[in-house]
Design an enzyme around this catalytic site. Sequence first.
Site, short mmCIF file in Angstrom:
data_model
loop_
_atom_site.label_atom_id
_atom_site.label_comp_id
_atom_site.label_asym_id
_atom_site.label_seq_id
_atom_site.Cartn_x
_atom_site.Cartn_y
_atom_site.Cartn_z
N LYS A 10 32.27 23.93 34.76
CA LYS A 10 34.14 22.96 34.21
C LYS A 10 34.70 24.07 35.35
CE LYS A 10 35.94 26.70 31.69
NZ LYS A 10 36.94 27.64 32.44
N ASP A 136 34.45 28.27 25.27
CA ASP A 136 34.05 27.30 25.91
C ASP A 136 33.09 26.16 25.46
OD1 ASP A 136 36.31 27.76 26.91
OD2 ASP A 136 35.55 28.74 29.04
#
EC number: 2.7.1.148
Length: 289
Positions: A10, A136
């Site tokens: 990401k 995350d």
Amino acid sequence: MKLLVKAPAKINLSLDVLGKRQDGYHEVKMIMTTIDLADRLELTELTEDRIEIVSHNRYVPDDQRNLAYQAAKLLKEKYQVKQGVSIAIEKTIPVAAGLAGGSSDAAATLRGLNKIWNLGLTMDELAELGAEIGSDVSFCVYGGTAIATGRGEKIEHIKTPPSCWVILAKPHIGVSTADVYGNLKLNRVTHPDVDQMAEAINRGDYQGICNAVGNVLEDVTFAMHPEVARIKTRMKRFGADAVLMSGSGPTVFGLVHHDSRMHRIYNGLKGFCEQVYAVRLLGERETLE
């Protein structure tokens, strides 16, 4: 049973820190999106009651320090699973780079073992479990593009940004997220407008996205590691449409619309940086299929 699972990296298009919480974590508001750079995990069910991590990358721990190991352990303990698993990790995402490589491996392990062990958990349930492993991991369970709040575990999905090239450049250093947050002085930084970024994404406004990128942690990491700032300067000079550090760094990414400019930036960074990648924005959400 054996299963292959992809674990995409990401980037943060916008990252703001709102304050420190009583539990020691920081309250954040950020927008993350997945990119076409992924680790590959091969999960093999074992009859013995053990968890095994296999990787040829010397920076990948093969014990409980590994987030994929923690994900398997969490599922085994919570759902009294007697079988074991061998997790072979083929690393493509740089380690300690601000790209959520470890978190994505954990999320892929949760999704894969949910299927192998027939646990029948929903994506929301897997994301909730992921929050117990790392901030995350919840986002990485879903993938796609989302606004993350709380300590990063509260996820609100938004539209996929317009497709473009993402140039990634990582210097030969790792950055401690704890050190970066420890040196953050919230009254001395420029806070990005996360809502402006979300609006630009939902409009499909590529130029608006480029104008709205921002990361409150940049100046902290730049002060600790000036070479990261130099990468950003170089990428800008070669003509990226927008340049930003991802997460707590040290990886810097540039958004580029045109193929010819992508090649120019990529070639201009090779040799200057240890690791350089040219990938695409993914923005697609994961499924349980």
